[in-house]
Scaffold this active site. Structure first.
Site, PDB file in Angstrom:
ATOM      1  N   HIS A 173     -51.906  20.946   5.311  1.00 55.61           N
ATOM      2  CA  HIS A 173     -51.687  19.503   5.290  1.00 55.61           C
ATOM      3  C   HIS A 173     -52.935  18.771   5.786  1.00 55.61           C
ATOM      4  O   HIS A 173     -53.369  17.769   5.200  1.00 55.61           O
ATOM      5  CB  HIS A 173     -50.487  19.129   6.180  1.00 55.61           C
ATOM      6  N   GLU A 233      -9.210   2.147   5.702  1.00 50.18           N
ATOM      7  CA  GLU A 233      -9.724   1.769   4.384  1.00 50.18           C
ATOM      8  C   GLU A 233      -9.590   0.252   4.204  1.00 50.18           C
ATOM      9  O   GLU A 233     -10.545  -0.432   3.839  1.00 50.18           O
ATOM     10  CB  GLU A 233      -8.931   2.509   3.307  1.00 50.18           C
ATOM     11  N   HIS A 234      -8.386  -0.271   4.445  1.00 54.60           N
ATOM     12  CA  HIS A 234      -8.127  -1.708   4.368  1.00 54.60           C
ATOM     13  C   HIS A 234      -7.658  -2.188   5.735  1.00 54.60           C
ATOM     14  O   HIS A 234      -6.701  -1.630   6.285  1.00 54.60           O
ATOM     15  CB  HIS A 234      -7.014  -2.032   3.366  1.00 54.60           C
ATOM     16  N   HIS A 263       1.631   3.022  -3.382  1.00 62.17           N
ATOM     17  CA  HIS A 263       0.621   3.800  -4.082  1.00 62.17           C
ATOM     18  C   HIS A 263       0.968   5.279  -4.153  1.00 62.17           C
ATOM     19  O   HIS A 263       0.754   5.929  -5.173  1.00 62.17           O
ATOM     20  CB  HIS A 263      -0.729   3.680  -3.360  1.00 62.17           C
ATOM     21  N   GLN A 283       0.820  -1.209   0.000  1.00 61.88           N
ATOM     22  CA  GLN A 283       0.000   0.000   0.000  1.00 61.88           C
ATOM     23  C   GLN A 283       0.852   1.256   0.000  1.00 61.88           C
ATOM     24  O   GLN A 283       0.469   2.281  -0.557  1.00 61.88           O
ATOM     25  CB  GLN A 283      -0.947  -0.004   1.199  1.00 61.88           C
ATOM     26  N   ASP A 306      -7.622  -5.602  -4.286  1.00 63.98           N
ATOM     27  CA  ASP A 306      -7.401  -4.562  -5.291  1.00 63.98           C
ATOM     28  C   ASP A 306      -7.763  -5.044  -6.692  1.00 63.98           C
ATOM     29  O   ASP A 306      -8.094  -4.236  -7.565  1.00 63.98           O
ATOM     30  CB  ASP A 306      -5.942  -4.112  -5.281  1.00 63.98           C
TER      31      ASP A 306
END
Length: 455
Positions: A435, A342-343, A276, A273, A376
């Site tokens: 109403h 996230e992961h 990235h 990761q 992924d």
């Protein structure tokens, strides 16, 4: 809280012995995240988006030259270019694409669920929830540090399964490919049957989708897909004009591990990761000091051997990456749920049982045979996931992201009569007599087939 970085790749945050402190730990802030100032980027993207709205394709040409250093011959990618991308695709890569598409489509089909749910509340009183697909979506595929062909699959497949009538994809033009997006991106688009593909990147791509460009691109209802900070800022700026999936930040992985974990595998997943983005976060949470040290030891060699070593070192040396030492797995789970990664990988003695106790994560990867890299590409799960702690309230991109829940209310005369007075009382309590009148009118001779005798 002790923070050290002595001959180590990752800093160490030691939480051991802190559980009984007078001041409770805020596990959401144990590991600081990378600083990403979307608000500052708004000042950059606002004139870009305004320019696209005002001048259309002429603005796209100038912006493409300025930011991408190339102007495509046609912003809409010709069908022949996509055909050529598929024709020249390496057979093994094509097989990998096909597997990823098939598995993601199978999971999406299961996510879809029933198209409508009927609830009969009383005789003649029914509420139906219909799931209606978004009509037209614009899907952004990054093309910066890595050409993410996988993002095409993760965006397009759930939109297709949801039943979106119109799907458009955009990705930045690449100088080395004559102003076209990366060939792998084009090949996957063609394999998925997407005909509308644009060579437009950055904030101007989001603006193109949001406002439309006469003669080139019709406006969309929703924009999805990750991108750099300027893409994120444009999505924030134009949210409301279009729906968006999320404001994706730098990727992040948290590995929750005990002494049974393999340090080489843990290190490899942290590196995967970190490559990235220099702002990517790699976090190890463990109750084993011995494991933490072994991971640090093997990280040195793994980082040195990886292709993007400088990028990985920057990521792992940032404030957003660390080893967190905890008293036990109970505290480790508290850190993991507070961080809301996230992961999240669980590499412990009883990983499935531990994983059931995770409440905040974009996706959970259970055991040593379920690395984030699998997710992924070919696990069948989505990889467009909430970042920056947003997993505590948001989900990853899935079929339901492209569906709107629409209630259809069908009452007959008797069913309305049964609740009419309570509706009127409720409306009068809110000082909304109109109403109440709208209900009463149906029973005082003004309504359909009414004789006024029901009330």
């Amino acid at each position: 809280m002790l923070l050290t970085r002595i001959a180590c790749v990752l800093a160490t945050i030691d939480l051991r012995g802190r559980a009984g402190d007078a001041t409770p730990l805020d596990y959401r802030t144990v590991v600081p995240r990378a600083v990403v100032d979307v608000e500052a980027a708004l000042s950059v993207v606002r004139p870009v988006c305004d320019d696209v709205a005002a001048r259309g394709e002429a603005a796209l040409r100038e912006l493409s030259e300025r930011f991408d250093r190339v102007v495509p011959a046609s912003f809409r990618v010709p069908a022949e270019a996509m055909d050529a991308a598929v024709e020249h695709l390496d057979p093994e890569l094509r097989s990998a694409f096909e597997l990823s598409i098939a598995r993601r489509r199978e999971v999406c089909a299961a996510e879809l669920g029933p198209a409508a749910v009927d609830v009969d509340l009383a005789p003649g009183a029914r509420v139906t929830q219909r799931m209606v697909p978004v009509e037209r979506v614009g899907l952004y595929v990054p093309g910066g540090l890595a050409p993410l062909a996988s993002s095409v699959i993760m965006n397009v497949v759930p939109a297709q399964v949801a039943g979106c009538r119109s799907i458009a994809v955009t990705s930045p033009p690449q100088r080395e490919f004559g102003g076209l997006p990366h060939p792998s991106i084009l090949a996957v688009c063609r394999m998925l049957g997407v005909e509308e593909v644009y060579a437009v990147g950055g904030a101007q791509a989001v603006a193109m989708f949001a406002y439309g460009v006469p003669g080139l691109c019709e406006p969309v209802d929703m924009v999805t897909g990750p991108g750099n900070i300027y893409v994120v800022a444009a999505k924030r700026l134009l949210r409301g004009r279009v729906s968006i999936d999320s404001e994706a930040g730098p990727t992040e992985i948290l590995v929750l591990a005990d002494a049974t974990a393999d340090p080489a595998l843990v290190a490899a997943d942290l590196v995967s990761q970190a490559e990235h983005d220099p702002l990517a976060a790699s976090v190890l949470v463990t109750d084993s000091e011995a494991l933490a040290q072994r991971v640090q030891d093997v990280l040195g060699d793994q980082v040195a051997a990886t292709k993007h070593a400088e990028r990985v070192r920057t990521s792992m040396g940032g404030r957003q990456s660390a080893v967190v030492l905890v008293d036990d797995l109970e505290q480790g789970l508290a850190v993991a749920n507070g961080y809301a990664a996230e992961h999240l990988e669980v590499q412990t003695a009883d990983a499935p049982a531990v994983a059931t106790r995770v409440t905040n994560a974009g996706a959970v990867f259970v055991g040593p045979w379920s690395p984030v890299s699998l997710g992924d590409y070919s696990a069948g799960s989505t990889h467009v996931l909430p970042t920056g702690g947003c997993a505590c309230h948001s989900s990853g991109l899935n079929v339901k992201s492209f569906l709107k829940a629409m209630h259809v209310v069908t009452y007959d005369r008797d069913a309305l009569a049964e609740v009419a007075r309570r509706v009127e009382v409720f409306a009068e309590a809110e000082d909304l007599p109109g109403h109440a009148r709208a209900v009463a009118a149906r029973f005082d001779g003004a309504g359909p087939e009414s004789d006024g005798s029901d009330r």
